[in-house]
Design a protein around this motif. Structure first.
Motif, mmCIF file in Angstrom:
data_model
loop_
_atom_site.group_PDB
_atom_site.id
_atom_site.type_symbol
_atom_site.label_atom_id
_atom_site.label_comp_id
_atom_site.label_asym_id
_atom_site.label_seq_id
_atom_site.Cartn_x
_atom_site.Cartn_y
_atom_site.Cartn_z
ATOM 1 N N ASP A 1 11.340 -3.648 -7.002
ATOM 2 C CA ASP A 1 11.188 -2.953 -8.286
ATOM 3 C C ASP A 1 9.883 -2.156 -8.315
ATOM 4 N N ALA A 2 8.807 -2.783 -7.817
ATOM 5 C CA ALA A 2 7.517 -2.101 -7.790
ATOM 6 C C ALA A 2 7.567 -0.861 -6.908
ATOM 7 N N MET A 3 8.226 -0.965 -5.773
ATOM 8 C CA MET A 3 8.327 0.172 -4.855
ATOM 9 C C MET A 3 9.132 1.313 -5.476
ATOM 10 N N ARG A 4 10.164 0.980 -6.217
ATOM 11 C CA ARG A 4 10.949 2.031 -6.881
ATOM 12 C C ARG A 4 10.112 2.742 -7.935
ATOM 13 N N ARG A 5 9.329 1.976 -8.692
ATOM 14 C CA ARG A 5 8.493 2.579 -9.727
ATOM 15 C C ARG A 5 7.355 3.403 -9.141
ATOM 16 N N GLU B 1 0.349 -11.940 -7.661
ATOM 17 C CA GLU B 1 0.664 -10.746 -6.884
ATOM 18 C C GLU B 1 -0.123 -9.539 -7.411
ATOM 19 N N LYS B 2 -0.248 -9.453 -8.738
ATOM 20 C CA LYS B 2 -1.049 -8.374 -9.326
ATOM 21 C C LYS B 2 -2.514 -8.498 -8.902
ATOM 22 N N LYS B 3 -3.026 -9.726 -8.936
ATOM 23 C CA LYS B 3 -4.419 -9.943 -8.531
ATOM 24 C C LYS B 3 -4.631 -9.544 -7.078
ATOM 25 N N GLN B 4 -3.662 -9.835 -6.241
ATOM 26 C CA GLN B 4 -3.781 -9.492 -4.825
ATOM 27 C C GLN B 4 -3.849 -7.982 -4.635
ATOM 28 N N VAL B 5 -3.016 -7.241 -5.381
ATOM 29 C CA VAL B 5 -3.049 -5.777 -5.290
ATOM 30 C C VAL B 5 -4.397 -5.248 -5.764
ATOM 31 N N ALA C 1 -11.089 -3.417 -2.217
ATOM 32 C CA ALA C 1 -11.550 -3.682 -0.849
ATOM 33 C C ALA C 1 -12.034 -5.114 -0.684
ATOM 34 N N LYS C 2 -11.429 -6.049 -1.407
ATOM 35 C CA LYS C 2 -11.776 -7.461 -1.292
ATOM 36 C C LYS C 2 -10.703 -8.255 -0.567
ATOM 37 N N ALA C 3 -9.631 -7.580 -0.164
ATOM 38 C CA ALA C 3 -8.555 -8.237 0.581
ATOM 39 C C ALA C 3 -7.950 -7.236 1.543
ATOM 40 N N SER C 4 -7.360 -7.751 2.612
ATOM 41 C CA SER C 4 -6.739 -6.869 3.593
ATOM 42 C C SER C 4 -5.515 -6.187 2.993
ATOM 43 N N ILE C 5 -5.211 -5.027 3.520
ATOM 44 C CA ILE C 5 -4.122 -4.205 2.992
ATOM 45 C C ILE C 5 -2.856 -4.483 3.777
ATOM 46 N N GLY C 6 -1.806 -4.904 3.075
ATOM 47 C CA GLY C 6 -0.535 -5.157 3.726
ATOM 48 C C GLY C 6 0.309 -3.899 3.765
ATOM 49 N N PRO C 7 0.712 -3.430 4.932
ATOM 50 C CA PRO C 7 1.453 -2.166 5.032
ATOM 51 C C PRO C 7 2.841 -2.232 4.408
ATOM 52 N N GLU C 8 3.401 -3.441 4.259
ATOM 53 C CA GLU C 8 4.769 -3.540 3.764
ATOM 54 C C GLU C 8 4.896 -3.115 2.293
ATOM 55 N N ASN C 9 3.840 -3.281 1.512
ATOM 56 C CA ASN C 9 3.885 -2.934 0.090
ATOM 57 C C ASN C 9 2.838 -1.882 -0.264
ATOM 58 N N LEU C 10 2.470 -1.071 0.713
ATOM 59 C CA LEU C 10 1.371 -0.135 0.528
ATOM 60 C C LEU C 10 1.677 0.928 -0.537
ATOM 61 N N SER C 11 2.903 1.402 -0.560
ATOM 62 C CA SER C 11 3.245 2.444 -1.529
ATOM 63 C C SER C 11 3.045 1.956 -2.956
ATOM 64 N N ALA C 12 3.417 0.716 -3.217
ATOM 65 C CA ALA C 12 3.235 0.148 -4.558
ATOM 66 C C ALA C 12 1.751 0.005 -4.876
ATOM 67 N N ALA C 13 0.960 -0.435 -3.906
ATOM 68 C CA ALA C 13 -0.472 -0.597 -4.133
ATOM 69 C C ALA C 13 -1.147 0.751 -4.389
ATOM 70 N N ARG C 14 -0.747 1.780 -3.660
ATOM 71 C CA ARG C 14 -1.325 3.106 -3.861
ATOM 72 C C ARG C 14 -0.959 3.655 -5.247
ATOM 73 N N ALA C 15 0.275 3.463 -5.649
ATOM 74 C CA ALA C 15 0.685 3.929 -6.971
ATOM 75 C C ALA C 15 -0.067 3.182 -8.061
ATOM 76 N N ALA C 16 -0.279 1.885 -7.854
ATOM 77 C CA ALA C 16 -1.056 1.106 -8.823
ATOM 78 C C ALA C 16 -2.490 1.626 -8.911
ATOM 79 N N ALA C 17 -3.058 2.030 -7.777
ATOM 80 C CA ALA C 17 -4.408 2.588 -7.775
ATOM 81 C C ALA C 17 -4.465 3.890 -8.557
ATOM 82 N N PHE D 1 -9.833 3.569 -1.890
ATOM 83 C CA PHE D 1 -8.616 2.916 -1.424
ATOM 84 C C PHE D 1 -7.551 3.953 -1.088
ATOM 85 N N LEU D 2 -7.381 4.934 -1.964
ATOM 86 C CA LEU D 2 -6.408 5.985 -1.698
ATOM 87 C C LEU D 2 -6.785 6.786 -0.453
#
Length: 220
Positions: free
Chosen positions: A17-21, A114-118, A124-140, A205-206
């Motif tokens: 759902d996050a990736m679609r949004r 999960e929100k806290k992790q993003v 820059a306090k946690a490693s970036i997981g490539p599997e959900n990167l698009s959602a994290a970038r959009a959140a940023a 981050f972006l």
């Protein structure tokens, strides 16, 4: 094992759902919009209005130099109103078009952890997981948009107290007036500093993750 499988399936659904949004969410110049406001529009408009209000009051009531603090207070009130209206207009005309946000918050479907992790990844306090990167970038991007609006309106807060400080000084409470003014300035500077820090963190981050995504997702 079925319980673990169910949990994993639910997690995958939330991230899906996050990736679609996240599709279509882009930063198209939020940093430049905030920089332009602070270096051009706000200082020029505010000081022009303060000067116009103060000088206009002295011209309207000539021969009363003892009333110049009242004229100055009027000038600051005029500057505050101008900054309020100008900030809202600038946000609508320049800040809002500088980002494509989508209709729903990207992280809305995720659980709190999960929100806290993003957010930790963005900071820059946690490693970036490539599997959900698009959602994290959009959140940023969505985070930067909210922070940009706050930064545009942040200068209004100390302006509310300036007329009160002037009045206190006129009544002879100059020490209290200076203490009040100092306290307000410290609070505002610290608050704006935290906003600016988070705004820059999201930008970094972006920038760091731009090479891992399509060129169209890179921040401008």
């Amino acid at each position: 094992m079925s319980g673990i499988d169910d949990l994993l399936a639910e997690s995958n659904d939330r991230w899906a759902d996050a990736m679609r949004r996240a599709q279509g969410v882009e930063d198209n110049g939020l940093g430049e919009a905030v920089k332009t406001y602070y270096t051009r529009y706000f200082p020029a408009g505010f000081f022009i209005l303060v000067a116009a209000g103060t000088i206009g009051g002295s011209l309207a009531f000539p021969g009363t130099p003892e009333r110049w603090p009242t004229f100055l207070t009027f000038g600051f009130l005029l500057g505050f109103l101008g900054a309020l209206i100008g900030g809202l207009v600038y946000n609508a005309k320049k800040v809002v078009p500088a980002a494509k946000l989508g209709r729903i918050g990207v992280l809305l479907s995720l659980e709190n952890e999960e929100k806290k992790q993003v957010r930790r990844q963005i900071a820059a306090k946690a490693s970036i997981g490539p599997e959900n990167l698009s959602a994290a970038r959009a959140a940023a991007v969505q985070l930067r948009k909210g922070l940009a609006t706050q930064l545009v309106l942040a200068p209004l807060y100390p302006l509310i107290f300036i007329p009160q400080v002037i009045n206190l000084a006129l009544r002879g409470d100059s020490l209290f007036a200076w203490l009040m003014a100092t306290g307000v300035v410290v609070v505002v500077v610290v608050g704006v500093g935290f906003l600016a820090r988070d705004f820059r963190r999201a930008c970094r981050f972006l920038t760091r993750t731009a090479e891992q995504t399509a060129p169209g997702n890179a921040p401008l």
